[in-house]
Design an enzyme around this catalytic site. Structure first.
Site, mmCIF file in Angstrom:
data_model
loop_
_atom_site.group_PDB
_atom_site.id
_atom_site.type_symbol
_atom_site.label_atom_id
_atom_site.label_comp_id
_atom_site.label_asym_id
_atom_site.label_seq_id
_atom_site.Cartn_x
_atom_site.Cartn_y
_atom_site.Cartn_z
ATOM 1 N N SER A 143 11.193 -64.524 2.628
ATOM 2 C CA SER A 143 12.044 -63.328 2.604
ATOM 3 C C SER A 143 13.183 -63.566 3.585
ATOM 4 O O SER A 143 13.068 -64.413 4.486
ATOM 5 C CB SER A 143 11.220 -62.111 3.049
ATOM 6 O OG SER A 143 12.060 -61.020 3.357
ATOM 7 N N TYR A 156 5.024 -57.924 8.860
ATOM 8 C CA TYR A 156 5.523 -58.546 7.622
ATOM 9 C C TYR A 156 6.513 -59.664 7.960
ATOM 10 O O TYR A 156 6.455 -60.754 7.394
ATOM 11 C CB TYR A 156 6.178 -57.476 6.751
ATOM 12 C CG TYR A 156 6.830 -57.999 5.492
ATOM 13 C CD1 TYR A 156 6.074 -58.286 4.354
ATOM 14 C CD2 TYR A 156 8.208 -58.205 5.424
ATOM 15 C CE1 TYR A 156 6.677 -58.758 3.195
ATOM 16 C CE2 TYR A 156 8.813 -58.676 4.269
ATOM 17 C CZ TYR A 156 8.041 -58.950 3.152
ATOM 18 O OH TYR A 156 8.638 -59.421 2.007
HETATM 19 N N1 LIG Z 1 11.079 -56.775 -3.192
HETATM 20 C C1 LIG Z 1 11.920 -57.297 -2.312
HETATM 21 O O1 LIG Z 1 12.990 -56.758 -2.010
HETATM 22 C C2 LIG Z 1 11.585 -58.625 -1.655
HETATM 23 C C3 LIG Z 1 12.513 -59.191 -0.763
HETATM 24 C C4 LIG Z 1 12.208 -60.415 -0.184
HETATM 25 C C5 LIG Z 1 11.020 -61.057 -0.480
HETATM 26 N N2 LIG Z 1 10.128 -60.460 -1.332
HETATM 27 C C6 LIG Z 1 8.874 -61.155 -1.609
HETATM 28 O O2 LIG Z 1 8.745 -61.297 -3.007
HETATM 29 C C7 LIG Z 1 7.368 -61.225 -3.353
HETATM 30 C C8 LIG Z 1 7.141 -60.129 -4.404
HETATM 31 O O3 LIG Z 1 7.622 -58.903 -3.897
HETATM 32 P P1 LIG Z 1 7.556 -57.560 -4.790
HETATM 33 O O4 LIG Z 1 8.522 -56.621 -4.188
HETATM 34 O O5 LIG Z 1 7.661 -57.925 -6.222
HETATM 35 O O6 LIG Z 1 6.086 -57.049 -4.430
HETATM 36 P P2 LIG Z 1 5.160 -55.975 -5.209
HETATM 37 O O7 LIG Z 1 4.487 -55.175 -4.165
HETATM 38 O O8 LIG Z 1 5.946 -55.279 -6.265
HETATM 39 O O9 LIG Z 1 4.097 -56.909 -5.947
HETATM 40 C C9 LIG Z 1 3.169 -57.648 -5.216
HETATM 41 C C10 LIG Z 1 2.043 -58.021 -6.127
HETATM 42 O O10 LIG Z 1 1.067 -58.713 -5.345
HETATM 43 C C11 LIG Z 1 -0.212 -58.189 -5.666
HETATM 44 N N3 LIG Z 1 -1.125 -58.357 -4.548
HETATM 45 C C12 LIG Z 1 -1.187 -57.643 -3.384
HETATM 46 N N4 LIG Z 1 -2.196 -58.064 -2.621
HETATM 47 C C13 LIG Z 1 -2.802 -59.065 -3.306
HETATM 48 C C14 LIG Z 1 -3.922 -59.886 -3.046
HETATM 49 N N5 LIG Z 1 -4.641 -59.773 -1.897
HETATM 50 N N6 LIG Z 1 -4.280 -60.825 -3.961
HETATM 51 C C15 LIG Z 1 -3.572 -60.942 -5.115
HETATM 52 N N7 LIG Z 1 -2.521 -60.182 -5.434
HETATM 53 C C16 LIG Z 1 -2.131 -59.251 -4.523
HETATM 54 C C17 LIG Z 1 0.027 -56.713 -5.997
HETATM 55 O O11 LIG Z 1 -1.041 -56.161 -6.747
HETATM 56 C C18 LIG Z 1 1.324 -56.801 -6.767
HETATM 57 O O12 LIG Z 1 1.106 -57.040 -8.144
HETATM 58 C C19 LIG Z 1 6.594 -60.995 -2.055
HETATM 59 O O13 LIG Z 1 6.157 -62.237 -1.545
HETATM 60 C C20 LIG Z 1 7.647 -60.383 -1.143
HETATM 61 O O14 LIG Z 1 7.358 -60.600 0.207
HETATM 62 C C21 LIG Z 1 10.394 -59.268 -1.928
#
Ligand SMILES: NC(=O)c1ccc[n+]([C@@H]2O[C@H](COP(=O)([O-])OP(=O)(O)OC[C@H]3O[C@@H](n4cnc5c(N)ncnc54)[C@H](O)[C@@H]3O)[C@@H](O)[C@H]2O)c1
Length: 173
Positions: A143, A156
């Site tokens: 991130s 985080y």
């Molecule tokens: N959304 C953003 O703006 C953003 C920005 C930078 C980085 N990221 C990174 O991108 C990735 C996805 O983000 P997102 O916003 O789509 O997240 P999200 O919360 O929409 O989805 C995360 C998914 O991970 C699953 N999950 C949670 N705990 C789990 C576990 N213990 N085992 C297996 N699955 C599990 C959840 O059920 C969900 O389907 C993450 O690594 C996040 O840190 C997101």
């Protein structure tokens, strides 16, 4: 030819969000998809939607912080499709939005269990079939919070810094 024709990919956290979009995109490019997630209802719907469009996908209930579940999930994928080409370490939680003096050790441990231990465990078990095949790709989601500091989500941010470091080290080793 699609860019992932005949590839086999595991996408952790593929039930929702960026992981869901990645699952559909990889499927459009020809990859077989295994969604590893704790959200079974949503993940099963994503797998079925891929199948309905002519692709090949399964949902496997895997908590990425649970080594036995991760190992069994990777084995299921390799038994089913004979190989593993790509691991996308996307699953993560944001955890609590508290400053360091307010965060409990249980809250700290849980976010590290999912965001850091989860990446380690999935990488560890994916590497076995990949090293045997002498090929494979691993994509880790860090991130902007792994690069810079900001005044929210300290646990985080720490996990995403760790993922960035693990990615650089694993790429070299
Ligand atoms: N959304 C953003 O703006 C953003 C920005 C930078 C980085 N990221 C990174 O991108 C990735 C996805 O983000 P997102 O916003 O789509 O997240 P999200 O919360 O929409 O989805 C995360 C998914 O991970 C699953 N999950 C949670 N705990 C789990 C576990 N213990 N085992 C297996 N699955 C599990 C959840 O059920 C969900 O389907 C993450 O690594 C996040 O840190 C997101």
């Amino acid at each position: 030819m699609a860019r992932l024709e005949n590839k086999v990919s595991i996408i952790t956290g593929g039930s929702t969000g960026i992981g869901e979009a990645t699952s559909y995109r990889f499927a459009e490019e020809g990859s077989k998809i295994a969604i590893f997630d704790v959200s079974a209802e949503a993940g099963s719907k994503v797998a079925q939607a891929i199948i309905d469009k002519g692709g090949d996908a399964i949902f496997v209930r895997v908590d990425v912080s649970d080594e036995k579940a991760v190992e069994a999930g990777v084995t299921e994928v390799v038994d089913r499709w004979g190989k593993l080409d790509v691991l996308v370490n996307n699953a993560a939680i944001t955890g609590v939005n508290k400053f360091a003096h307010e965060v409990t050790s249980e809250e700290w441990d849980r976010i590290f269990a999912v965001n850091v231990r989860g990446v380690f465990l999935c990488t560890k078990h994916a590497l076995k079939p990949m090293m045997a095949a002498k090929r494979g790709s691993i994509v880790n989601f860090s991130s902007i919070y792994g690069l810079i500091g900001n005044d929210d989500l300290p646990p985080y941010q720490a996990t995403k810094g760790a993922v960035l470091s693990m990615t650089k080290t694993d790429a070299i080793c």
